[in-house]
Write a protein that holds these residues in place. Sequence first.
Motif, PDB file in Angstrom:
ATOM      1  N   SER A 229       0.827  -1.206   0.000  1.00  0.00           N
ATOM      2  CA  SER A 229       0.000   0.000   0.000  1.00  0.00           C
ATOM      3  C   SER A 229       0.865   1.261   0.000  1.00  0.00           C
ATOM      4  O   SER A 229       0.536   2.253  -0.658  1.00  0.00           O
ATOM      5  N   PHE A 230       1.984   1.241   0.744  1.00  0.00           N
ATOM      6  CA  PHE A 230       2.898   2.390   0.732  1.00  0.00           C
ATOM      7  C   PHE A 230       3.466   2.605  -0.674  1.00  0.00           C
ATOM      8  O   PHE A 230       3.543   3.739  -1.164  1.00  0.00           O
ATOM      9  N   ARG A 231       3.885   1.519  -1.309  1.00  0.00           N
ATOM     10  CA  ARG A 231       4.452   1.649  -2.651  1.00  0.00           C
ATOM     11  C   ARG A 231       3.417   2.198  -3.628  1.00  0.00           C
ATOM     12  O   ARG A 231       3.756   2.983  -4.533  1.00  0.00           O
ATOM     13  N   ALA A 232       2.166   1.798  -3.459  1.00  0.00           N
ATOM     14  CA  ALA A 232       1.104   2.229  -4.370  1.00  0.00           C
ATOM     15  C   ALA A 232       0.864   3.729  -4.317  1.00  0.00           C
ATOM     16  O   ALA A 232       0.401   4.329  -5.296  1.00  0.00           O
ATOM     17  N   VAL A 233       1.185   4.360  -3.169  1.00  0.00           N
ATOM     18  CA  VAL A 233       0.976   5.811  -3.046  1.00  0.00           C
ATOM     19  C   VAL A 233       2.297   6.570  -3.104  1.00  0.00           C
ATOM     20  O   VAL A 233       2.353   7.761  -2.798  1.00  0.00           O
ATOM     21  N   GLY A 234       3.385   5.875  -3.487  1.00  0.00           N
ATOM     22  CA  GLY A 234       4.658   6.531  -3.700  1.00  0.00           C
ATOM     23  C   GLY A 234       5.453   6.845  -2.450  1.00  0.00           C
ATOM     24  O   GLY A 234       6.297   7.744  -2.463  1.00  0.00           O
ATOM     25  N   VAL A 235       5.208   6.124  -1.366  1.00  0.00           N
ATOM     26  CA  VAL A 235       5.967   6.318  -0.131  1.00  0.00           C
ATOM     27  C   VAL A 235       6.999   5.198  -0.026  1.00  0.00           C
ATOM     28  O   VAL A 235       6.644   4.016   0.073  1.00  0.00           O
ATOM     29  N   GLY A 236       8.270   5.558  -0.048  1.00  0.00           N
ATOM     30  CA  GLY A 236       9.339   4.571   0.041  1.00  0.00           C
ATOM     31  C   GLY A 236       9.893   4.456   1.447  1.00  0.00           C
ATOM     32  O   GLY A 236       9.562   5.256   2.340  1.00  0.00           O
ATOM     33  N   SER A 237      10.749   3.466   1.659  1.00  0.00           N
ATOM     34  CA  SER A 237      11.302   3.215   2.984  1.00  0.00           C
ATOM     35  C   SER A 237      12.145   4.385   3.487  1.00  0.00           C
ATOM     36  O   SER A 237      12.248   4.620   4.691  1.00  0.00           O
ATOM     37  N   ALA A 238      12.743   5.154   2.573  1.00  0.00           N
ATOM     38  CA  ALA A 238      13.563   6.287   2.976  1.00  0.00           C
ATOM     39  C   ALA A 238      12.727   7.416   3.557  1.00  0.00           C
ATOM     40  O   ALA A 238      13.264   8.314   4.208  1.00  0.00           O
TER      41      ALA A 238
END
Length: 316
Positions: A30-39
């Motif tokens: 879900s994070f990847r789908a909204v453009g939020v990366g681990s950094a």
Amino acid sequence: MSVDVRGSGSLSHGAKLRMRRDVYELTDRSFRAVGVGSAQMHREDRGDGFIAALDARVPPAHLIGPWLAEVHQGLRPLNEERSRPLGLRVALHVGPVEEDDNGLAGEAMDLVCRLADAAVTRAVLERSGRDLVCVASERLYQDVIRHGGRFIEPSAYRSASLTLKEGPALAWFHVPGEPRPVVPGDEGFAPDRTAGAVGTDESQVRGEPEPVDPADPVGPADPADSTGVPGRGVTERRERPAPVGTGADGTPSRAGRKEAVRVPHRGGDPDGEPGAHFDIDVAEGDNFVITDSVVRGGHFGRRVSRGPRDGDGGAR
């Protein structure tokens, strides 16, 4: 944010490992789908979920809107494959967070953890019959949610008062898939007494007393039970012989039977006297009359009640 899993304490070791894997795969996707990366995120594991703080440049609306929608949509097929559906409590708040050598800290982080673990949050999820509830802080609602946005519908949020460790707080609840969730104050809503919460007074849901199980009016005899309150004690019932009367139809009546019910004093009484003593006369059918009662600082259920003090320090 804080993400907690429903009922994780009852899972077996293998089921808990699978639960953890599913939660991280679901939320990471879900994070990847909204453009939020681990950094852009600092995340700490909590065994049955996690807490996280995101870079201030990540718009809160991305989380409360598209990210939550992704979690909801991903949870549905995931639970179709599970014999026991995964239930999530997601709390969101905006505010400053400090990061030191030991992790995340600050009042904002404390609040979001309280919201996710609150008895009301647990009860809202339980009453919904669904597998996801979002609880947002008052500040997040006023700053972001009430203005709407992509996948953000203000009318789908309902407010409820909570009593947290730090004091009263207002929170906003949303159950994805529901037009409006059921919250305290609605007809038929009652807090779930099994929904314990660290730092949360689960008996204080809009000032309503905690329901007491009639089959367990004073709880276990363990001097320090799961609530952390010592000396709840046990109830002692003694039936005293009494003549059995005769009803109007000439049949034997249950009237006349007497029972003495005694509840030990909270924390133990130095004089060895019970904390409460009731003499009960059993009348026709299931009726009864309490003919005599003495209460000395008793502790009933999970609520402690103390009356005014008399001259010698005893409770009246």
